[in-house]
Scaffold this active site. Structure first.
Site, PDB file in Angstrom:
ATOM      1  N   HIS A   1      38.448 -18.090  88.996  1.00  0.00           N
ATOM      2  CA  HIS A   1      37.758 -18.103  88.431  1.00  0.00           C
ATOM      3  C   HIS A   1      38.416 -16.769  87.051  1.00  0.00           C
ATOM      4  CE1 HIS A   1      34.096 -17.710  87.096  1.00  0.00           C
ATOM      5  NE2 HIS A   1      33.950 -16.446  86.870  1.00  0.00           N
TER       6      HIS A   1
ATOM      7  N   ASP B   1      31.406 -17.623  93.172  1.00  0.00           N
ATOM      8  CA  ASP B   1      32.484 -16.765  92.698  1.00  0.00           C
ATOM      9  C   ASP B   1      31.397 -15.970  93.586  1.00  0.00           C
ATOM     10  OD1 ASP B   1      33.572 -18.999  90.916  1.00  0.00           O
ATOM     11  OD2 ASP B   1      32.453 -17.964  89.943  1.00  0.00           O
TER      12      ASP B   1
HETATM   13  C1  GAR Z   1      40.569 -21.776  84.564  1.00  0.00           C
HETATM   14  O1  GAR Z   1      40.542 -20.728  82.834  1.00  0.00           O
HETATM   15  C2  GAR Z   1      39.557 -21.526  85.496  1.00  0.00           C
HETATM   16  O2  GAR Z   1      40.102 -19.999  85.790  1.00  0.00           O
HETATM   17  C3  GAR Z   1      38.428 -21.740  85.044  1.00  0.00           C
HETATM   18  O3  GAR Z   1      38.740 -22.773  84.716  1.00  0.00           O
HETATM   19  C4  GAR Z   1      39.716 -23.107  83.847  1.00  0.00           C
HETATM   20  C5  GAR Z   1      40.311 -24.473  84.037  1.00  0.00           C
HETATM   21  O4  GAR Z   1      41.451 -24.699  83.102  1.00  0.00           O
HETATM   22  N1  GAR Z   1      37.229 -22.474  86.268  1.00  0.00           N
HETATM   23  C6  GAR Z   1      36.453 -21.273  86.747  1.00  0.00           C
HETATM   24  O5  GAR Z   1      35.590 -21.001  85.594  1.00  0.00           O
HETATM   25  C7  GAR Z   1      35.504 -21.825  87.917  1.00  0.00           C
HETATM   26  N2  GAR Z   1      34.211 -21.147  88.377  1.00  0.00           N
HETATM   27  P1  GAR Z   1      41.974 -25.738  83.488  1.00  0.00           P
HETATM   28  O6  GAR Z   1      41.871 -27.338  84.035  1.00  0.00           O
HETATM   29  O7  GAR Z   1      43.418 -25.875  82.668  1.00  0.00           O
HETATM   30  O8  GAR Z   1      43.109 -25.424  85.613  1.00  0.00           O
END
Ligand code: GAR
Length: 226
Positions: free
Chosen positions: A116, A152
């Site tokens: 997260h 989370d």
């Molecule tokens: C990342 O920043 C991850 O931390 C976030 O989504 C993005 C996915 O990027 N996750 C959340 O917010 C979960 N609550 P990615 O698809 O390029 O890995």
């Protein structure tokens, strides 16, 4: 269970979109730095870039489209069945943007990680970076945690701290945090594969058999915690 190099830990990665964290895991495996076998990548959305990353690496992909299910329980049951087809020892949520039912979370207790983009417990949920900016924070970061029934809210394992700079907008801040995310996930998955990190029966993280009072902190340079 610890995985030796010749006995890689089977994992399944769940995504919803871009898949840059997935790519960092794929790259670490390819570099011989992560003793895992990515048995499948499963997305709740069709045609997302992360599925292409997986296919390019020769990893099987599945789409379990949540819009095809009448409710959360039906979707989670289908997702669980798909995951368990691959018999993973660890489920890795990498940008998987779904709230999960308690039954699903309990099934994978101690076997499911999430990343997260904030210093949890601060700023759980969506639109994290804009909320950090709106709150006038000078620092943010990212957290890897075991998944529990609280969104989370599971016990954190590793955090990275990232400064908020003058002139940042949500995109520039997200990009700076993402650089750290890409370093963090391979580290924690390796710890898990080596049997070094567990969720204990009291809901605490144990690293090298010692309960963590607070998450480990990733340094901001090139080195990773070991
Ligand atoms: C990342 O920043 C991850 O931390 C976030 O989504 C993005 C996915 O990027 N996750 C959340 O917010 C979960 N609550 P990615 O698809 O390029 O890995």
């Amino acid at each position: 269970m610890a995985a030796a190099v010749d006995n890689p830990l089977p994992i399944v990665v769940l995504i919803s979109g871009r898949g840059s964290n997935l790519q960092s895991i794929i790259d670490s495996v390819a570099a011989g730095e992560l003793p895992v076998e990515i048995r499948a990548v499963i997305s709740n959305r069709p045609d997302v870039p992360g599925l292409q990353h997986a296919s390019q690496a020769g990893i099987p992909t599945r789409v379990i489209d949540n819009s095809h299910y009448p409710d959360r329980a039906a979707f989670d049951a289908a997702l669980q069945a798909a995951i368990d087809d691959y018999r993973p020892e660890l489920v890795v949520l990498a940008g998987f943007m779904r709230i999960l039912t308690s039954a699903f979370v309990r099934h994978y207790r101690g076997r499911m990680l999430n990343i997260h983009p904030s210093l949890l417990p601060e700023f759980p949920g969506l639109n994290t970076h804009q909320r950090v900016l709106d709150a006038g924070r000078e620092e943010t970061g990212a957290t890897i945690h075991f998944v529990t029934e609280e969104i989370d809210g599971g016990p954190p394992i590793l955090q990275a701290r990232v400064p908020v700079l003058a002139g940042d907008d949500a995109d520039s801040l997200a990009a700076r945090v993402l650089e750290q995310e890409h370093r963090m996930y391979p580290v924690v998955i390796r710890w898990y594969a080596e049997g070094r990190v567990q969720l204990d029966t009291e809901g605490r993280v144990r690293l090298d058999d010692v309960p963590l009072e607070r998450p480990r902190l990733q340094d901001s340079g090139a080195g990773a915690p070991c």
